[in-house]
Design a protein around this motif. Structure first.
Motif, mmCIF file in Angstrom:
data_model
loop_
_atom_site.group_PDB
_atom_site.id
_atom_site.type_symbol
_atom_site.label_atom_id
_atom_site.label_comp_id
_atom_site.label_asym_id
_atom_site.label_seq_id
_atom_site.Cartn_x
_atom_site.Cartn_y
_atom_site.Cartn_z
ATOM 1 N N TRP A 97 -12.099 -24.313 -33.367
ATOM 2 C CA TRP A 97 -11.690 -23.072 -34.024
ATOM 3 C C TRP A 97 -12.901 -22.371 -34.638
ATOM 4 C CZ3 TRP A 97 -11.821 -20.853 -38.882
ATOM 5 C CH2 TRP A 97 -11.025 -19.718 -39.053
ATOM 6 N N TYR B 283 -0.517 -29.444 -34.211
ATOM 7 C CA TYR B 283 -1.755 -28.766 -33.811
ATOM 8 C C TYR B 283 -1.490 -27.317 -33.391
ATOM 9 C CZ TYR B 283 -4.921 -32.819 -33.864
ATOM 10 O OH TYR B 283 -5.712 -33.868 -34.247
ATOM 11 N N GLN B 284 -0.425 -27.128 -32.606
ATOM 12 C CA GLN B 284 -0.244 -25.803 -32.001
ATOM 13 C C GLN B 284 0.546 -24.823 -32.856
ATOM 14 O OE1 GLN B 284 1.231 -26.310 -28.013
ATOM 15 N NE2 GLN B 284 -0.623 -27.380 -27.341
ATOM 16 N N ARG B 285 1.468 -25.329 -33.666
ATOM 17 C CA ARG B 285 2.315 -24.412 -34.430
ATOM 18 C C ARG B 285 1.977 -24.378 -35.914
ATOM 19 N NH1 ARG B 285 7.232 -23.449 -31.975
ATOM 20 N NH2 ARG B 285 7.339 -21.741 -33.462
ATOM 21 N N LYS C 115 -9.634 -29.793 -33.251
ATOM 22 C CA LYS C 115 -8.978 -28.569 -33.698
ATOM 23 C C LYS C 115 -9.891 -27.693 -34.558
ATOM 24 C CE LYS C 115 -5.461 -26.165 -33.207
ATOM 25 N NZ LYS C 115 -5.029 -25.709 -31.896
ATOM 26 N N PRO D 233 -2.201 -23.306 -37.119
ATOM 27 C CA PRO D 233 -2.567 -21.886 -37.253
ATOM 28 C C PRO D 233 -1.979 -21.242 -38.508
ATOM 29 C CG PRO D 233 -1.759 -22.359 -35.038
ATOM 30 C CD PRO D 233 -1.492 -23.575 -35.864
ATOM 31 N N THR E 1 1.553 -32.404 -31.087
ATOM 32 C CA THR E 1 1.468 -31.098 -30.430
ATOM 33 C C THR E 1 1.962 -29.984 -31.354
ATOM 34 O OG1 THR E 1 2.031 -32.311 -28.458
ATOM 35 C CG2 THR E 1 2.016 -29.922 -28.276
#
Ligand code: ADP
Ligand code: MG
Length: 483
Positions: A358, A394-396, A354, A399, A391
């Motif tokens: 990034w 990491y995804q919500r 991650k 960020p 998930t």
């Protein structure tokens, strides 16, 4: 068996490392890259008569650091020599270098071979010198241009023994050198800008032969892709020559990336006589035991030492340890993160899968990464506690952590992302999914146990990712078995 398989390739490198000092090797001119042509110059780098060189302490320090990292012996007394030749980009008419006694002797480094083994590459020596200016031949058809900004920039030349047996090993070694000089902070190791470049000496011999073959030297490779091509081309050229009854002549070669071929720059017969003699304008450099001890004490952990620590202390795979130590900053960041979580594998995954991507995407250095170790440690804890799925984390949530100082749980709650293992909540979801899929339930009960994945997916979807997987799985298995 191809005829090429009868031969073994032997390669030795002369690696040039341009040092990241503020000023040039023997005067105060700015040594940085990329300025408009001929702006980083002075009477000294232009070689005006009557000017005198001065030592740059940083060049000595950097040479000692690289030598210590490679396990070389450091020479207590160092002298400089003049290497005389005429060229338009060498205004002094000579290069200051070390011919009689280099600053570092011996040492070595391991490289990984294609077969997964290790090959030890011995260093012959490292010496200090200065760069020449740059001749530019491709601006005008009938003229050459000279940029003297580079004239006098400090270099280290690392000469290896002829211990390489393939282009792949050269590639691995040059990458390791790049990594090492960056760890040590002695150079940016930027091959494109020429901060790291090498001459490749290539010869071939029949497998099992004791004597080395005659070698050719391919000059000035500053791209590993091209170096690999050049070595491959040269290997085949030499074998073809030998197989057709010819002899390899010792030559200096140029590689043309467009045609992918090498061509002679000069033969041994017209090899330069550099008329080396002691540089009269620089005093000997004495390296005391105290000085050496001070440099040793200030050495950073080296990439291979960190890899070992990461494998032994944090129980990471060799592969992950390698990924995490590619850049010193990232390795240090990971070590910082281990102060905030005991789930080292989770921390490694977060950095590798991650954070690093990034940084690459945003072209940001790890020093400017916005989320804190505390936030990231808490994010890993949130996953481990079953509060959010990997998930979702990491995804919500990830960020969001880049934009706020808030802790992940607060973020997850505000976004309504916290998973539930609440029996009532899960039971309703599970019952609905079972009621909606009577055929699949039957199939499951008749032995198609793989369908559990389908039921899990359906519950997850209905819960918008909030059903805690372990409890959901247990509940599903229980309910499906009963019917
Ligand atoms: P020179 O001073 O003439 O350049 P060196 O003996 O110092 O010659 O070698 C320069 C480089 O060539 C070193 O990196 C060395 O490992 C390499 N080298 C020497 N002999 C061979 C050979 N037969 N095949 C491949 N590389 C070689
Ligand atoms: Mg040479």
């Amino acid at each position: 068996m191809s005829v090429y398989d009868k031969y073994e390739t032997v390669i030795g490198l002369e690696v040039h490392v341009q040092l990241g000092t503020k000023s040039k090797a023997f005067c105060g001119d700015d040594a940085s890259f990329g300025a408009p042509p001929n702006t980083h110059i002075s009477t000294i780098s232009l070689g005006h008569p009557g000017t005198l060189p001065r030592l740059n302490k940083k060049q000595i320090e950097y040479a000692v650091k690289l030598g210590l990292a490679l396990g070389s012996k450091i020479s207590p007394t160092n002298n400089f020599d003049r290497k005389n030749y005429f060229y338009a980009d060498l205004p002094k008419g000579y290069q200051i270098t070390q011919d009689r006694m280099p600053i570092c002797i011996g040492g070595g480094m391991d490289v990984e071979t294609e077969a997964g083994g290790k090959r030890h590459i011995r260093m012959h020596h490292i010496h200090m010198e200065e760069d020449a200016g740059k001749s530019i031949h491709d601006i005008a058809p009938d003229a050459s241009f000279i940029d003297l900004n580079r004239a006098g920039v400090p270099l280290l030349e690392v000469v290896t023994e002829p211990d390489f047996r393939s282009a792949q090993e050269v590639d691995v070694f040059m990458n390791a050198m790049r990594q090492l000089v960056r760890y040590l902070g002695v150079s940016d190791g930027n091959m494109q800008e020429g901060s790291l470049r090498c001459d490749c000496n290539v010869s071939v011999r029949l497998k099992g032969a004791e004597k080395f073959g005659e070698r050719c030297e391919i000059k000035n490779m500053n791209s590993m892709r091209f170096a690999r091509k050049a070595i491959e081309f040269e290997r085949k050229r030499q074998i073809d020559l030998l197989e057709s009854g010819g002899k390899v002549a010792q030559q200096t070669l140029n590689f043309d990336p467009v045609s992918g071929t090498t061509s002679p720059l000069r033969d041994k017969e017209d090899a330069h006589d550099y008329r080396y003699f002691p540089e009269p304008d620089l005093p000997p450099v004495v390296i005391s035991d105290e000085y050496l001890a001070k440099i040793k004490a200030g050495m950073p952990a080296l990439p291979w030492e960190l890899q070992k620590t990461f494998i032994e202390k944090y129980k990471l795979s060799a592969y992950n340890a390698k990924l995490l130590t590619e850049e010193k900053g990232v390795a240090t960041f990971f070590q910082g993160l281990t102060q905030h979580t005991k789930n080292y594998k989770g921390a490694a995954n977060l950095v590798i899968n991650k954070i690093s991507p990034w940084l690459n995407e945003e072209k940001v250095g790890i020093a400017d990464f916005p989320a804190s170790h505390q936030q990231l440690g808490a994010l890993i804890q949130l996953i481990d506690d079953g509060k959010v799925s990997n998930t979702i984390a990491y995804q919500r949530i990830f960020p969001e952590l880049l934009k706020t100082k808030k802790m992940p749980l607060e973020v997850a709650e505000a976004m309504n992302l916290v998973q539930s293992s609440d029996e009532g909540f899960l039971e309703k979801l599970v019952d609905d999914v079972i009621a909606q899929n009577p055929d699949k339930v039957k199939a499951y009960q008749n032995g198609k146990k793989g369908l559990i994945g389908f039921f899990m997916g359906a519950v997850m979807k209905a819960s918008k990712g909030k059903a805690e997987p372990k409890s959901t799985n247990a509940l599903l298995a229980k309910k499906l078995a009963k019917k």
